[in-house]
Design a protein around this motif. Structure first.
Motif, PDB file in Angstrom:
ATOM      1  N   TYR A   1       0.929  -1.245   0.145  1.00 55.44           N
ATOM      2  CA  TYR A   1       0.127   0.276  -0.202  1.00 55.44           C
ATOM      3  C   TYR A   1       0.461   1.281  -0.271  1.00 55.44           C
ATOM      4  O   TYR A   1       0.265   2.372   0.143  1.00 55.44           O
TER       5      TYR A   1
ATOM      6  N   HIS B   1      -8.755  -9.489   4.040  1.00 56.48           N
ATOM      7  CA  HIS B   1      -8.479  -8.856   3.219  1.00 56.48           C
ATOM      8  C   HIS B   1      -9.316  -7.848   1.847  1.00 56.48           C
ATOM      9  O   HIS B   1      -9.927  -6.918   2.219  1.00 56.48           O
TER      10      HIS B   1
ATOM     11  N   ARG C   1      -9.309  -2.336  21.310  1.00 52.31           N
ATOM     12  CA  ARG C   1      -7.491  -2.327  21.672  1.00 52.31           C
ATOM     13  C   ARG C   1      -7.713  -3.149  23.446  1.00 52.31           C
ATOM     14  O   ARG C   1      -8.542  -3.067  23.550  1.00 52.31           O
TER      15      ARG C   1
ATOM     16  N   PRO D   1     -12.537   8.040  10.816  1.00 49.56           N
ATOM     17  CA  PRO D   1     -13.313   6.388  10.662  1.00 49.56           C
ATOM     18  C   PRO D   1     -12.334   5.489   9.672  1.00 49.56           C
ATOM     19  O   PRO D   1     -12.778   4.144   9.259  1.00 49.56           O
TER      20      PRO D   1
ATOM     21  N   GLY E   1      -9.814   4.399  12.042  1.00 52.04           N
ATOM     22  CA  GLY E   1      -8.563   4.216  12.668  1.00 52.04           C
ATOM     23  C   GLY E   1      -7.566   5.033  13.102  1.00 52.04           C
ATOM     24  O   GLY E   1      -7.620   6.147  12.713  1.00 52.04           O
TER      25      GLY E   1
ATOM     26  N   ARG F   1      -2.452   0.416  14.653  1.00 52.14           N
ATOM     27  CA  ARG F   1      -3.149  -0.826  14.228  1.00 52.14           C
ATOM     28  C   ARG F   1      -4.049   0.303  12.897  1.00 52.14           C
ATOM     29  O   ARG F   1      -5.547  -0.813  12.627  1.00 52.14           O
ATOM     30  N   VAL F   2      -3.670   1.944  12.461  1.00 48.74           N
ATOM     31  CA  VAL F   2      -4.337   1.833  12.106  1.00 48.74           C
ATOM     32  C   VAL F   2      -4.875   0.979  10.247  1.00 48.74           C
ATOM     33  O   VAL F   2      -4.267   0.052  10.454  1.00 48.74           O
TER      34      VAL F   2
ATOM     35  N   GLY G   1      -5.352  -0.199   4.671  1.00 47.72           N
ATOM     36  CA  GLY G   1      -6.407   0.221   2.849  1.00 47.72           C
ATOM     37  C   GLY G   1      -6.601   1.806   3.337  1.00 47.72           C
ATOM     38  O   GLY G   1      -7.187   1.326   1.914  1.00 47.72           O
TER      39      GLY G   1
HETATM   40  C1  HEM Z   1     -13.819   3.281   2.843  1.00 43.91           C
HETATM   41  C2  HEM Z   1     -12.922   2.424   3.507  1.00 43.91           C
HETATM   42  C3  HEM Z   1     -11.940   1.928   4.306  1.00 43.91           C
HETATM   43  C4  HEM Z   1     -12.773   1.903   5.918  1.00 43.91           C
HETATM   44  C5  HEM Z   1     -13.688   3.189   6.554  1.00 43.91           C
HETATM   45  C6  HEM Z   1     -11.698   1.263   7.164  1.00 43.91           C
HETATM   46  C7  HEM Z   1     -11.912   1.214   7.869  1.00 43.91           C
HETATM   47  C8  HEM Z   1     -11.322   0.869   8.651  1.00 43.91           C
HETATM   48  C9  HEM Z   1     -10.935   0.079  10.853  1.00 43.91           C
HETATM   49  C10 HEM Z   1     -11.867   2.139  11.527  1.00 43.91           C
HETATM   50  C11 HEM Z   1      -9.895  -0.258  11.188  1.00 43.91           C
HETATM   51  C12 HEM Z   1      -9.473  -0.524  11.932  1.00 43.91           C
HETATM   52  C13 HEM Z   1      -8.406   0.669  12.717  1.00 43.91           C
HETATM   53  C14 HEM Z   1      -7.912   0.295  13.797  1.00 43.91           C
HETATM   54  O1  HEM Z   1      -8.104  -0.205  14.931  1.00 43.91           O
HETATM   55  O2  HEM Z   1      -7.474   1.354  14.377  1.00 43.91           O
HETATM   56  C15 HEM Z   1      -9.562  -1.301   9.212  1.00 43.91           C
HETATM   57  C16 HEM Z   1      -8.567  -1.874   9.588  1.00 43.91           C
HETATM   58  C17 HEM Z   1      -8.504  -2.654   8.237  1.00 43.91           C
HETATM   59  N1  HEM Z   1      -8.454  -2.428   7.104  1.00 43.91           N
HETATM   60 FE1  HEM Z   1      -9.681  -1.101   6.548  1.00 43.91          FE
HETATM   61  N2  HEM Z   1     -11.320   0.550   5.815  1.00 43.91           N
HETATM   62  C18 HEM Z   1     -11.162   0.543   4.828  1.00 43.91           C
HETATM   63  C19 HEM Z   1     -10.478   0.390   3.643  1.00 43.91           C
HETATM   64  C20 HEM Z   1      -9.642  -0.867   3.436  1.00 43.91           C
HETATM   65  C21 HEM Z   1      -9.005  -1.098   2.552  1.00 43.91           C
HETATM   66  C22 HEM Z   1      -9.488  -1.506   0.717  1.00 43.91           C
HETATM   67  C23 HEM Z   1      -8.724  -2.320   2.563  1.00 43.91           C
HETATM   68  C24 HEM Z   1      -7.728  -3.365   2.218  1.00 43.91           C
HETATM   69  C25 HEM Z   1      -6.961  -2.811   1.134  1.00 43.91           C
HETATM   70  C26 HEM Z   1      -8.724  -2.442   4.729  1.00 43.91           C
HETATM   71  C27 HEM Z   1      -7.864  -3.204   5.253  1.00 43.91           C
HETATM   72  C28 HEM Z   1      -7.761  -3.155   6.550  1.00 43.91           C
HETATM   73  C29 HEM Z   1      -7.115  -4.204   6.895  1.00 43.91           C
HETATM   74  C30 HEM Z   1      -6.225  -5.262   6.343  1.00 43.91           C
HETATM   75  C31 HEM Z   1      -7.244  -3.594   8.286  1.00 43.91           C
HETATM   76  C32 HEM Z   1      -6.481  -4.831   9.802  1.00 43.91           C
HETATM   77  C33 HEM Z   1      -5.352  -3.726  10.413  1.00 43.91           C
HETATM   78  C34 HEM Z   1      -4.324  -4.510  11.409  1.00 43.91           C
HETATM   79  O3  HEM Z   1      -5.854  -5.150  12.539  1.00 43.91           O
HETATM   80  O4  HEM Z   1      -3.161  -4.455  11.301  1.00 43.91           O
HETATM   81  N3  HEM Z   1      -9.462  -1.679   4.232  1.00 43.91           N
HETATM   82  N4  HEM Z   1     -10.348  -0.122   8.891  1.00 43.91           N
END
Ligand code: HEM
Length: 400
Positions: free
Chosen positions: A9, A201, A275, A336, A338, A342-343, A346
């Motif tokens: 990314y 994912h 968390r 939105p 995070g 761990r944000v 994507g």
């Molecule tokens: C508008 C679209 C999206 C929103 C609003 C969103 C929101 C979030 C939020 C709130 C978290 C948790 C963050 C935290 O714990 O602080 C998260 C985690 C995650 N998101 Fe997204 N996400 C979006 C799109 C995507 C996309 C496109 C991907 C992949 C290409 C993705 C992959 C992930 C992954 C793998 C995690 C876990 C990260 C970890 O635990 O280390 N997300 N997302």
């Protein structure tokens, strides 16, 4: 592990995904095509209404499918419901995924075991074990869908695992190669674990982005003054066929940025972030021991009138970088995606996809709420927010 994934990314890799994203967007947009002579004729209204939330889910799934699995599911092809991708194992898998995201909606409110678990927590698991064996119950449907999904996914992973030469552009190939390079233990990176990572994912990247895309179009179509300003900015960028570069997307669409932020504030797709405390800590006067679960609620923060005056109003200008409201706001009021280590991985990927989609859509169309849509919009509150009945919009081709 997170570092390995993050490499996918980085800005250079994201920029290389632009043509793939654009081509899926153009393909999905063809599903909106209406006959120009039908415009303005009320008898033909049915022909102009589309279930936009389904189109956006198919689009987002196609895009993440290419980034996560290196596979084009072909869901955004015009009339793709009748025109399934050739690869049957992929089409089976993805049909299950669409079913679980739209029909089951990750909404388990119909599940007896979940309802019972809320009332008598210790009975939840035994009940689930019984109910999942009774055909027709929600627990049975969820169990069956999960089993189907994981076996389809395992097939895809196994097939890729057996390929001699892998292209390292997608997530699945990348983690398989990291495992093969013995940088991580094979015991940790079992096939099941890799399947689960790849599916996480796909899910994390599709339903969230699709929901956000639909809510932007829904909100803009209910606010003509916002629509006008947005179209002015988009038209002012250049010719209709000039695809913006990744740099353009980041810097040349300040109002679009505001519209996206405000839409994500208005409907926060991930309402909860979890968390676990790694050490004893004091928060807001409460002493939390190590190992306590702490839930953050970005959706509640987003409605706090201290940070967002008139928070019930859709007003993108509140995010204007030069405005007083933006300058006075607490830096963590709008999260939105995070926050912290761990944000969301994507975030930039999603922003690139959303901006590219909105620009392409408004270069060709404007939208109105379909009269068949409920007012106010009904939502399902699950792990992620979803529309109860989808977003139905009337599509009007622009005469430019
Ligand atoms: C508008 C679209 C999206 C929103 C609003 C969103 C929101 C979030 C939020 C709130 C978290 C948790 C963050 C935290 O714990 O602080 C998260 C985690 C995650 N998101 Fe997204 N996400 C979006 C799109 C995507 C996309 C496109 C991907 C992949 C290409 C993705 C992959 C992930 C992954 C793998 C995690 C876990 C990260 C970890 O635990 O280390 N997300 N997302």
């Amino acid at each position: 592990m997170r570092n390995t994934i993050i490499s996918m990314y980085q800005p250079s890799h994201l920029a290389s995904l632009l043509p793939t994203m654009q081509s899926s967007i153009e393909s999905a947009t063809q599903n909106l095509n209406i006959h120009p002579h039908k415009q303005g004729n009320d008898n033909d209204n049915d022909n102009k209404d589309v279930l936009f939330s389904n189109i956006s889910l198919r689009l987002a799934t196609d895009i993440i499918g290419q980034a996560a699995f290196g596979i084009n599911f072909g869901l955004s092809k015009p009339n793709s419901t009748n025109d399934q991708p050739k690869n049957s194992e992929v089409s089976d898998f993805i049909n299950q995924h669409i079913y679980s995201t739209t029909t089951l909606k990750m909404d388990l409110s119909g599940s007896l075991s979940i309802i019972l678990g809320l009332l008598i927590p210790f009975l939840q698991e035994p009940f689930r074990q019984v109910l999942k064996r009774i055909p027709g119950t929600m627990d049975w449907k969820v169990e069956r869908t999960n089993q189907n999904l994981s076996s389809r996914l395992n097939e895809i992973v196994m097939k890729r695992d057996n390929e001699e030469k892998r292209d390292l552009k997608d997530f699945l190939s990348l983690i398989l190669s990291v495992r093969d390079s013995k940088k991580v233990s094979r015991n940790l990176f079992t096939s099941d674990y890799i399947s689960a990572l790849a599916y996480e994912h796909l899910l994390a990247g599709s339903a969230t982005t699709a929901f956000t895309l639909s809510s932007i179009v829904y909100l803009v179509s209910g606010h003509p003054e916002v629509e006008k300003k947005l179209i002015q900015e988009i038209d002012g960028f250049g010719l209709r066929d000039q695809v913006p570069s990744a740099h353009d997307l980041q810097h040349k669409f300040p109002y679009l940025d505001q519209v996206i932020k405000e839409s994500m504030r208005f409907y926060t797709v991930s309402p909860l972030i979890a968390r676990e405390t790694a050490a004893p800590v004091e928060i807001g006067g409460y002493m939390l021991p190590k190992g306590t679960w702490v839930w953050l609620a970005p959706g509640v923060l987003a409605k706090d009138p201290k940070n967002f005056p008139e928070s019930e109003k859709f007003r993108p200008e509140r995010f204007d970088q030069n405005g007083k409201e933006e300058k006075n706001r607490h830096p963590y009021a709008h999260i939105p995606f995070g926050i912290g280590p761990r944000v969301c991985i994507g975030q930039k990927f999603a922003m690139q996809e959303i901006k590219l989609s909105i620009i392409h859509l408004y270069r060709h169309y404007v939208f109105q709420h379909s009269p068949k849509m409920e007012t106010p919009l009904e939502l399902d509150y699950g792990i992620i927010l979803n529309y109860k009945h989808g977003v139905k919009l009337r599509v009007i081709k622009r005469n430019v």
